[in-house]
Design a protein around this motif. Sequence first.
Motif, PDB file in Angstrom:
ATOM      1  N   VAL A   1      -2.022  14.460  14.292  1.00 26.59           N
ATOM      2  CA  VAL A   1      -1.117  15.611  14.414  1.00 26.59           C
ATOM      3  C   VAL A   1      -1.906  16.900  14.197  1.00 26.59           C
ATOM      4  CG1 VAL A   1       0.883  16.762  13.350  1.00 26.59           C
ATOM      5  CG2 VAL A   1       0.913  14.282  13.708  1.00 26.59           C
ATOM      6  N   GLY A   2      -2.594  16.983  13.052  1.00 27.58           N
ATOM      7  CA  GLY A   2      -3.282  18.219  12.691  1.00 27.58           C
ATOM      8  C   GLY A   2      -4.408  18.564  13.654  1.00 27.58           C
ATOM      9  N   ALA A   3      -5.200  17.556  14.072  1.00 23.28           N
ATOM     10  CA  ALA A   3      -6.322  17.842  14.976  1.00 23.28           C
ATOM     11  C   ALA A   3      -5.801  18.319  16.331  1.00 23.28           C
ATOM     12  CB  ALA A   3      -7.200  16.603  15.134  1.00 23.28           C
ATOM     13  N   THR A   4      -4.682  17.738  16.780  1.00 21.31           N
ATOM     14  CA  THR A   4      -4.086  18.195  18.043  1.00 21.31           C
ATOM     15  C   THR A   4      -3.673  19.662  17.911  1.00 21.31           C
ATOM     16  OG1 THR A   4      -3.261  15.955  18.495  1.00 21.31           O
ATOM     17  CG2 THR A   4      -2.225  17.745  19.715  1.00 21.31           C
ATOM     18  N   GLU A   5      -3.005  19.978  16.783  1.00 23.38           N
ATOM     19  CA  GLU A   5      -2.512  21.352  16.597  1.00 23.38           C
ATOM     20  C   GLU A   5      -3.666  22.355  16.515  1.00 23.38           C
ATOM     21  OE1 GLU A   5       1.563  20.111  14.188  1.00 23.38           O
ATOM     22  OE2 GLU A   5      -0.255  20.524  13.053  1.00 23.38           O
ATOM     23  N   ASN A   6      -4.669  22.030  15.703  1.00 23.96           N
ATOM     24  CA  ASN A   6      -5.803  22.945  15.527  1.00 23.96           C
ATOM     25  C   ASN A   6      -6.498  23.217  16.867  1.00 23.96           C
ATOM     26  OD1 ASN A   6      -7.063  24.491  13.539  1.00 23.96           O
ATOM     27  ND2 ASN A   6      -7.664  22.726  12.316  1.00 23.96           N
ATOM     28  N   SER A   7      -6.646  22.154  17.665  1.00 22.84           N
ATOM     29  CA  SER A   7      -7.353  22.298  18.944  1.00 22.84           C
ATOM     30  C   SER A   7      -6.518  23.099  19.941  1.00 22.84           C
ATOM     31  CB  SER A   7      -7.668  20.921  19.535  1.00 22.84           C
ATOM     32  OG  SER A   7      -8.276  20.116  18.564  1.00 22.84           O
ATOM     33  N   ILE A   8      -5.215  22.858  19.981  1.00 21.50           N
ATOM     34  CA  ILE A   8      -4.359  23.619  20.912  1.00 21.50           C
ATOM     35  C   ILE A   8      -4.417  25.097  20.558  1.00 21.50           C
ATOM     36  CG2 ILE A   8      -1.957  24.102  21.568  1.00 21.50           C
ATOM     37  CD1 ILE A   8      -1.384  21.096  21.310  1.00 21.50           C
ATOM     38  N   ILE A   9      -4.284  25.384  19.262  1.00 17.86           N
ATOM     39  CA  ILE A   9      -4.270  26.792  18.840  1.00 17.86           C
ATOM     40  C   ILE A   9      -5.595  27.456  19.230  1.00 17.86           C
ATOM     41  CG2 ILE A   9      -4.109  28.363  16.856  1.00 17.86           C
ATOM     42  CD1 ILE A   9      -2.426  26.187  15.428  1.00 17.86           C
ATOM     43  N   ALA A  10      -6.696  26.743  18.946  1.00 21.04           N
ATOM     44  CA  ALA A  10      -8.013  27.322  19.228  1.00 21.04           C
ATOM     45  C   ALA A  10      -8.214  27.538  20.729  1.00 21.04           C
ATOM     46  CB  ALA A  10      -9.108  26.409  18.683  1.00 21.04           C
ATOM     47  N   ALA A  11      -7.695  26.620  21.545  1.00 22.91           N
ATOM     48  CA  ALA A  11      -7.952  26.674  22.993  1.00 22.91           C
ATOM     49  C   ALA A  11      -7.171  27.787  23.691  1.00 22.91           C
ATOM     50  CB  ALA A  11      -7.617  25.321  23.623  1.00 22.91           C
ATOM     51  N   CYS A  12      -6.124  28.294  23.043  1.00 22.66           N
ATOM     52  CA  CYS A  12      -5.288  29.332  23.682  1.00 22.66           C
ATOM     53  C   CYS A  12      -6.086  30.537  24.132  1.00 22.66           C
ATOM     54  CB  CYS A  12      -4.218  29.821  22.706  1.00 22.66           C
ATOM     55  SG  CYS A  12      -2.827  28.760  22.660  1.00 22.66           S
ATOM     56  N   LEU A  13      -7.051  30.959  23.302  1.00 19.27           N
ATOM     57  CA  LEU A  13      -7.826  32.157  23.633  1.00 19.27           C
ATOM     58  C   LEU A  13      -9.236  31.809  24.128  1.00 19.27           C
ATOM     59  CD1 LEU A  13      -6.921  34.622  20.691  1.00 19.27           C
ATOM     60  CD2 LEU A  13      -5.781  34.363  22.888  1.00 19.27           C
ATOM     61  N   ALA A  14      -9.471  30.517  24.423  1.00 17.78           N
ATOM     62  CA  ALA A  14     -10.806  30.123  24.908  1.00 17.78           C
ATOM     63  C   ALA A  14     -10.961  30.511  26.386  1.00 17.78           C
ATOM     64  CB  ALA A  14     -10.990  28.614  24.742  1.00 17.78           C
ATOM     65  N   LYS A  15     -12.199  30.523  26.850  1.00 20.13           N
ATOM     66  CA  LYS A  15     -12.431  30.802  28.275  1.00 20.13           C
ATOM     67  C   LYS A  15     -12.155  29.520  29.069  1.00 20.13           C
ATOM     68  CE  LYS A  15     -16.528  32.942  27.456  1.00 20.13           C
ATOM     69  NZ  LYS A  15     -17.934  33.085  27.733  1.00 20.13           N
ATOM     70  N   GLY A  16     -11.392  29.618  30.118  1.00 19.23           N
ATOM     71  CA  GLY A  16     -11.217  28.475  31.017  1.00 19.23           C
ATOM     72  C   GLY A  16     -10.246  27.424  30.519  1.00 19.23           C
ATOM     73  N   LYS A  17     -10.417  26.228  31.090  1.00 25.21           N
ATOM     74  CA  LYS A  17      -9.417  25.169  30.909  1.00 25.21           C
ATOM     75  C   LYS A  17      -9.841  24.153  29.844  1.00 25.21           C
ATOM     76  CE  LYS A  17      -7.532  23.060  34.697  1.00 25.21           C
ATOM     77  NZ  LYS A  17      -7.426  22.023  35.753  1.00 25.21           N
ATOM     78  N   THR A  18      -8.928  23.844  28.943  1.00 21.67           N
ATOM     79  CA  THR A  18      -9.160  22.770  27.971  1.00 21.67           C
ATOM     80  C   THR A  18      -8.198  21.643  28.289  1.00 21.67           C
ATOM     81  OG1 THR A  18      -9.794  24.340  26.264  1.00 21.67           O
ATOM     82  CG2 THR A  18      -9.088  22.170  25.498  1.00 21.67           C
ATOM     83  N   ILE A  19      -8.722  20.439  28.347  1.00 24.28           N
ATOM     84  CA  ILE A  19      -7.822  19.284  28.521  1.00 24.28           C
ATOM     85  C   ILE A  19      -7.961  18.410  27.282  1.00 24.28           C
ATOM     86  CG2 ILE A  19      -7.233  17.278  29.969  1.00 24.28           C
ATOM     87  CD1 ILE A  19      -8.533  18.741  32.324  1.00 24.28           C
ATOM     88  N   LEU A  20      -6.875  18.221  26.575  1.00 23.41           N
ATOM     89  CA  LEU A  20      -6.888  17.386  25.369  1.00 23.41           C
ATOM     90  C   LEU A  20      -6.177  16.078  25.696  1.00 23.41           C
ATOM     91  CD1 LEU A  20      -5.762  20.131  22.777  1.00 23.41           C
ATOM     92  CD2 LEU A  20      -8.107  19.369  23.254  1.00 23.41           C
ATOM     93  N   ARG A  21      -6.901  14.960  25.514  1.00 25.36           N
ATOM     94  CA  ARG A  21      -6.297  13.649  25.801  1.00 25.36           C
ATOM     95  C   ARG A  21      -6.044  12.891  24.503  1.00 25.36           C
ATOM     96  NH1 ARG A  21      -6.719  13.448  31.227  1.00 25.36           N
ATOM     97  NH2 ARG A  21      -8.667  14.168  32.162  1.00 25.36           N
ATOM     98  N   ASN A  22      -5.107  11.964  24.576  1.00 25.39           N
ATOM     99  CA  ASN A  22      -4.707  11.162  23.409  1.00 25.39           C
ATOM    100  C   ASN A  22      -4.190  12.044  22.278  1.00 25.39           C
ATOM    101  OD1 ASN A  22      -4.268   8.624  22.298  1.00 25.39           O
ATOM    102  ND2 ASN A  22      -6.214   8.634  21.196  1.00 25.39           N
ATOM    103  N   CYS A  23      -3.362  13.008  22.671  1.00 29.73           N
ATOM    104  CA  CYS A  23      -2.793  13.945  21.679  1.00 29.73           C
ATOM    105  C   CYS A  23      -1.627  13.316  20.925  1.00 29.73           C
ATOM    106  CB  CYS A  23      -2.211  15.158  22.409  1.00 29.73           C
ATOM    107  SG  CYS A  23      -3.441  16.267  23.069  1.00 29.73           S
ATOM    108  N   ALA A  24      -1.369  13.850  19.743  1.00 29.83           N
ATOM    109  CA  ALA A  24      -0.094  13.571  19.072  1.00 29.83           C
ATOM    110  C   ALA A  24       0.981  14.360  19.814  1.00 29.83           C
ATOM    111  CB  ALA A  24      -0.178  14.019  17.621  1.00 29.83           C
TER     112      ALA A  24
END
Length: 419
Positions: free
Chosen positions: A166-189
């Motif tokens: 749960v937490g790793a999914t949340e931290n990564s989503i939040i961080a990726a919002c302002l990142a350059k380009g596309k982030t794809i997160l697989r096996n998310c909570a």
Amino acid sequence: MDKFLINGPCRIKGKVSISGSKNASLPILAASLLFTKPVTIKNLPRVRDINTMLNLLKSLGSKIILSKDRKTAKIINKKNMKTFASYSLVKTMRGSILVLGPLISKFHKSKTSLPGGCLIGARPVNYHLSALKKLGMQYKIRDGYILAKSNGRLQGKTIKFPKISVGATENSIIAACLAKGKTILRNCAVEPEIKDLTQFLNKAGANIKWSGRTCTIIGVNSLNQTTHTVMADRIEAGTFCVAATLAKGNLQIKNLEPKIINTELELLKKAGSKIKITNNKIFIKGPDKIKSIKNIKTKEFPGIPTDLQAQLMVLMCKSIGKSSITESIFENRFMHVAELQRLGAKINIKNNKAFIEGNTKFIGAELMSSDLRASVALVLAAIVANGKSVVGRVYHLERGYENIENKLKKIGVKIKRLK
Ligand code: UD1
């Protein structure tokens, strides 16, 4: 340290209004660090963990204006925020690690304390760290702190989590919002709290899409001013539904979307509860005799939540036959067992599985809380025990249950706070 004196057995009846979700509020508040414009968060639960997160944000430089009822927070960030999350704040609540993603994404540096051990298991943060590293965070661990930096904006990447977190999914989503380009997160909570977080971020202009357990985030330059109302607390709702089932109760549970606890309600039907659902209300009537359920197993959403495991164990103690509960999320989440045994429970633990003899007559006793959910389970057991029970260390309960004492009193529980 305050204690609760509960005089059982109590018959419970009445209405319970469910508060905002603690576990949805925490990542949403952490994500407010991404904003330069004001953010307003409504329906925050008045619980200790939320105060801890608000204090953490204040220590980083956020200005927080709380409404009179303390359920709405307007958060305004300074231009120059601090990036130091101290051990004294992080150690009291593991959810504090959720500031790491936004700090590194927005300010490109952070010194965040490692959260340390926890009674319910080792609970490392390796998945948080390795996902953020893939997005461009460089870090080293020194003196219990994560010293992190990035060369400017993070860079979108494809990441597959080795295990659902749960937490790793949340931290990564939040961080990726302002990142350059596309982030794809697989096996998310895919817990509803995470969907609440992404709805909040999308409202503010983020570009986040879901497909099953895959989350795709296209980075944006900045987020807009926004207002968000936090979803209802499904664990609080589930706890009250277990209480009704346990204590021949008759409860009306309001203020939540019932579908978020569908799995839990199906299980309680199997235990014998009669459940009716209208728009945003659940009517639940507990049985005279609780049926035992073989092989209950905690799982990631949409499975049975681990945060309801202890409460379900109390229910199974009072059921008419043998049952078992497997804890598959945390390795050491059976601390409540020894306390329940002091009330008369017959439970055997083998590795991560508890074997429960039913038909227990709980006799009131003095009990000690060990963590948030274990302590509410002790309260439930005390409600159906014969005689007086004293539940110690109620501050554990106050971390996550808003106004629990008054909510229980209102539905007929004979409960008193001892100072
Ligand atoms: C969140 C909830 C908590 C709930 C839990 C599981 C919040 C604030 N807390 O906790 O109430 O009990 O989800 O539903 O929302 N793990 C690792 N490495 C990591 C991260 C996790 O090994 O980097 C392990 C954990 O030790 C655990 C499992 O993965 O065994 C799941 O943990 P996770 O989903 O991350 O729980 P939290 O986010 O800490």
